[in-house]
Write a protein that holds these residues in place. Structure first.
Motif, mmCIF file in Angstrom:
data_model
loop_
_atom_site.group_PDB
_atom_site.id
_atom_site.type_symbol
_atom_site.label_atom_id
_atom_site.label_comp_id
_atom_site.label_asym_id
_atom_site.label_seq_id
_atom_site.Cartn_x
_atom_site.Cartn_y
_atom_site.Cartn_z
ATOM 1 N N ALA A 1 -15.933 6.862 7.690
ATOM 2 C CA ALA A 1 -17.071 7.687 8.071
ATOM 3 C C ALA A 1 -18.255 7.394 7.153
ATOM 4 O O ALA A 1 -18.085 7.081 5.969
ATOM 5 C CB ALA A 1 -16.685 9.165 7.983
ATOM 6 N N PHE A 2 -19.448 7.479 7.718
ATOM 7 C CA PHE A 2 -20.686 7.295 6.958
ATOM 8 C C PHE A 2 -21.540 8.539 7.192
ATOM 9 O O PHE A 2 -22.471 8.542 7.995
ATOM 10 C CB PHE A 2 -21.402 6.033 7.437
ATOM 11 N N PRO A 3 -21.186 9.627 6.493
ATOM 12 C CA PRO A 3 -21.816 10.922 6.789
ATOM 13 C C PRO A 3 -23.293 10.956 6.398
ATOM 14 O O PRO A 3 -23.658 10.602 5.276
ATOM 15 C CB PRO A 3 -20.999 11.908 5.951
ATOM 16 N N ILE A 4 -24.119 11.368 7.342
ATOM 17 C CA ILE A 4 -25.560 11.469 7.112
ATOM 18 C C ILE A 4 -25.993 12.889 7.461
ATOM 19 O O ILE A 4 -25.716 13.360 8.570
ATOM 20 C CB ILE A 4 -26.340 10.463 7.985
ATOM 21 N N PRO A 5 -26.654 13.575 6.554
ATOM 22 C CA PRO A 5 -27.093 14.949 6.862
ATOM 23 C C PRO A 5 -28.219 14.940 7.881
ATOM 24 O O PRO A 5 -28.831 13.900 8.151
ATOM 25 C CB PRO A 5 -27.571 15.469 5.500
ATOM 26 N N GLU A 6 -28.511 16.093 8.433
ATOM 27 C CA GLU A 6 -29.662 16.213 9.333
ATOM 28 C C GLU A 6 -30.912 16.468 8.501
ATOM 29 O O GLU A 6 -30.906 17.258 7.565
ATOM 30 C CB GLU A 6 -29.443 17.340 10.341
ATOM 31 N N PHE A 7 -31.988 15.771 8.872
ATOM 32 C CA PHE A 7 -33.232 15.870 8.121
ATOM 33 C C PHE A 7 -34.306 16.544 8.974
ATOM 34 O O PHE A 7 -34.169 16.682 10.197
ATOM 35 C CB PHE A 7 -33.720 14.471 7.725
ATOM 36 N N LYS A 8 -35.378 16.921 8.295
ATOM 37 C CA LYS A 8 -36.574 17.382 9.001
ATOM 38 C C LYS A 8 -37.200 16.168 9.685
ATOM 39 O O LYS A 8 -37.561 15.200 9.019
ATOM 40 C CB LYS A 8 -37.554 18.021 8.016
ATOM 41 N N ILE A 9 -37.341 16.228 11.001
ATOM 42 C CA ILE A 9 -37.699 15.020 11.752
ATOM 43 C C ILE A 9 -39.201 14.848 11.903
ATOM 44 O O ILE A 9 -39.726 13.754 11.774
ATOM 45 C CB ILE A 9 -36.997 15.040 13.128
ATOM 46 N N GLY A 10 -39.924 15.906 12.186
ATOM 47 C CA GLY A 10 -41.358 15.752 12.407
ATOM 48 C C GLY A 10 -41.623 15.163 13.777
ATOM 49 O O GLY A 10 -40.822 15.290 14.708
ATOM 50 N N THR A 11 -42.749 14.476 13.927
ATOM 51 C CA THR A 11 -43.127 13.913 15.229
ATOM 52 C C THR A 11 -42.460 12.560 15.431
ATOM 53 O O THR A 11 -42.149 11.848 14.471
ATOM 54 C CB THR A 11 -44.649 13.732 15.324
ATOM 55 N N LEU A 12 -42.302 12.199 16.701
ATOM 56 C CA LEU A 12 -41.700 10.894 17.002
ATOM 57 C C LEU A 12 -42.645 9.752 16.645
ATOM 58 O O LEU A 12 -42.206 8.658 16.294
ATOM 59 C CB LEU A 12 -41.308 10.839 18.479
ATOM 60 N N ASP A 13 -43.949 10.006 16.721
ATOM 61 C CA ASP A 13 -44.910 8.977 16.286
ATOM 62 C C ASP A 13 -44.677 8.615 14.822
ATOM 63 O O ASP A 13 -44.643 7.435 14.448
ATOM 64 C CB ASP A 13 -46.352 9.487 16.454
ATOM 65 N N ALA A 14 -44.529 9.651 13.989
ATOM 66 C CA ALA A 14 -44.285 9.422 12.562
ATOM 67 C C ALA A 14 -42.946 8.730 12.349
ATOM 68 O O ALA A 14 -42.797 7.892 11.455
ATOM 69 C CB ALA A 14 -44.317 10.746 11.803
ATOM 70 N N LEU A 15 -41.975 9.054 13.205
ATOM 71 C CA LEU A 15 -40.652 8.459 13.086
ATOM 72 C C LEU A 15 -40.697 6.961 13.394
ATOM 73 O O LEU A 15 -40.042 6.161 12.726
ATOM 74 C CB LEU A 15 -39.683 9.167 14.039
ATOM 75 N N VAL A 16 -41.463 6.592 14.394
ATOM 76 C CA VAL A 16 -41.599 5.168 14.736
ATOM 77 C C VAL A 16 -42.259 4.408 13.582
ATOM 78 O O VAL A 16 -41.832 3.310 13.206
ATOM 79 C CB VAL A 16 -42.413 4.993 16.035
#
Length: 386
Positions: free
Chosen positions: A33-48
């Motif tokens: 397993a490679f456990p990754i916590p959930e993060f604050k995502i913000g906008t998808l533009d910023a994510l790209v």
């Protein structure tokens, strides 16, 4: 050492998805397993935009890890395998650390934005890079100084330190007008030296040349002359390929020379030990940062690939030797249906803009030759690099 990080849609059950992958690959690879916590995502533009930045940071982090690993390898004895055993992460081997990875919530808080977390990782890596660069430069300067002193003791007579070779009886000392020069003469030019040295300038003491020492390339000769013609004699000698050595007899010079050599050598040993100590500590910090960056990449790409809310399972795969292709084929057979846009058809029309942004990101990714219908990133650490 090659590790592959993948994520696939969990469909509401992360554990079952993990066990399914593990069962499919059990003959070909070690899966964890490679456990990754959930993060604050913000906008998808910023994510790209962050996804693009993470690609660049990944390369920088990899270079930093390898540079520090090379220091450990280059300055420690033993085989590559023995030296790589010194490369630990949180007091664990690289393999143990990756297979048992846990997100460091103390250093990288999950209530921070993804951009802030990436900034923190980058600042840490830049700080370590600066420290290691300064330490390596200091060590290199002292090492060069030591090599210069050693060359003076071991080179030929045209460059070698002459203290201990030229004796007091070879020199005219404490004269108001006269001085003795020491000249390195190539062996092939002995006859030329003996025939010319008295006439290179005026004010040369006749028959003052004595051969003091000899090696495979040069003979060391004295010549006594008036101080006022030293510069002219040196220039004329150079034209004849005779090398006037910069030397002044000093009874204490030999002892001072040895003391300097011992001191610089001692400093070099201490600096090397300190450099290796810091490299080992900072290797662990850099490698941990690199794996955390991989986790960020998996998270960001999974959201872009599979949509919101985040629902994916991420694993680490270490393929057995010569089974990498089989692992790839097995994963493609199992998850090839995803096509990189899993779940978009089921989204409501109110999310159409987000869907379009995710799809556009996926279409750009398809142009990458390493593209897979599921999220995949590799971490390759070359144990034979040094």
């Amino acid at each position: 050492m090659k590790y592959t990080f993948i994520s696939v849609p969990a469909l509401g059950n992360k554990q079952n998805t993990f066990l399914n992958i593990k069962a499919k690959l059990t003959e070909y690879a070690e899966t964890n397993a490679f456990p990754i916590p959930e993060f604050k995502i913000g906008t998808l533009d910023a994510l790209v935009l962050l996804s693009d930045d993470l690609v660049k940071y990944d390369t920088v982090f990899e270079q930093s890890v390898n540079k520090v690993a090379d220091i450990v390898r280059n300055f420690t004895s033993g085989t590559n395998g023995a030296r790589d055993q010194m490369l630990l992460v949180n007091e664990k081997s690289i393999d143990q650390y990756i297979r048992g990875f846990q997100w460091n919530t103390m250093k990288y808080r999950t209530d921070k934005s993804l951009q802030e977390t990436m900034g923190t990782l980058n600042q840490e890596v830049n700080a370590i890079d600066a420290i290691m660069k300064a330490k390596l430069n200091t060590y290199t300067q002292n090492k060069n100084a030591l090599q210069t002193l050693q060359r003076k003791q071991t080179g030929n007579l045209s460059v070698k330190n002459l203290n201990g070779i030229v004796k007091k009886q070879h020199c005219v000392l404490n004269s108001e007008y006269l001085t003795t020069l020491i000249v390195a003469v190539p062996k092939a030019l002995y006859k030329q030296w003996n025939g010319k040295y008295e006439t290179l300038t005026s004010m040369i003491v006749p028959r003052s040349s004595i051969k003091v020492a000899e090696d495979d390339e040069f003979g060391l000769f004295t010549v006594t002359l008036f101080q006022r013609v030293v510069d002219e004699f040196t220039h004329k000698a150079r034209e004849e390929r005779f090398i006037v050595r910069d030397f002044k007899y000093d009874e204490d010079a030999l002892e001072q020379q040895q003391d300097e050599l011992n001191q610089v050598s001692s400093v070099e040993i201490e600096q090397q030990a300190e450099l290796v100590r810091l490299a080992r500590i900072n290797f662990g910090e850099l490698f941990a940062s690199w794996v955390h960056l991989k986790a960020l990449r998996v998270f960001v790409e999974s959201v872009l690939r599979y949509g919101l809310p985040p629902d994916f399972t991420s694993v680490t795969i270490a393929a057995q030797p010569k089974f990498e292709k089989k692992v790839d084929e097995t994963l493609l057979a199992q998850y090839g249906r995803l096509g990189g846009i899993h779940g978009l058809a089921s989204k409501s029309s109110s999310n159409q803009q987000q869907n379009d942004e995710i799809l556009d990101h996926d279409l750009q990714s398809v142009n990458d030759s390493s593209y897979r219908p599921y999220v995949q990133f590799d971490l390759h650490f070359d144990v034979e690099r040094a």
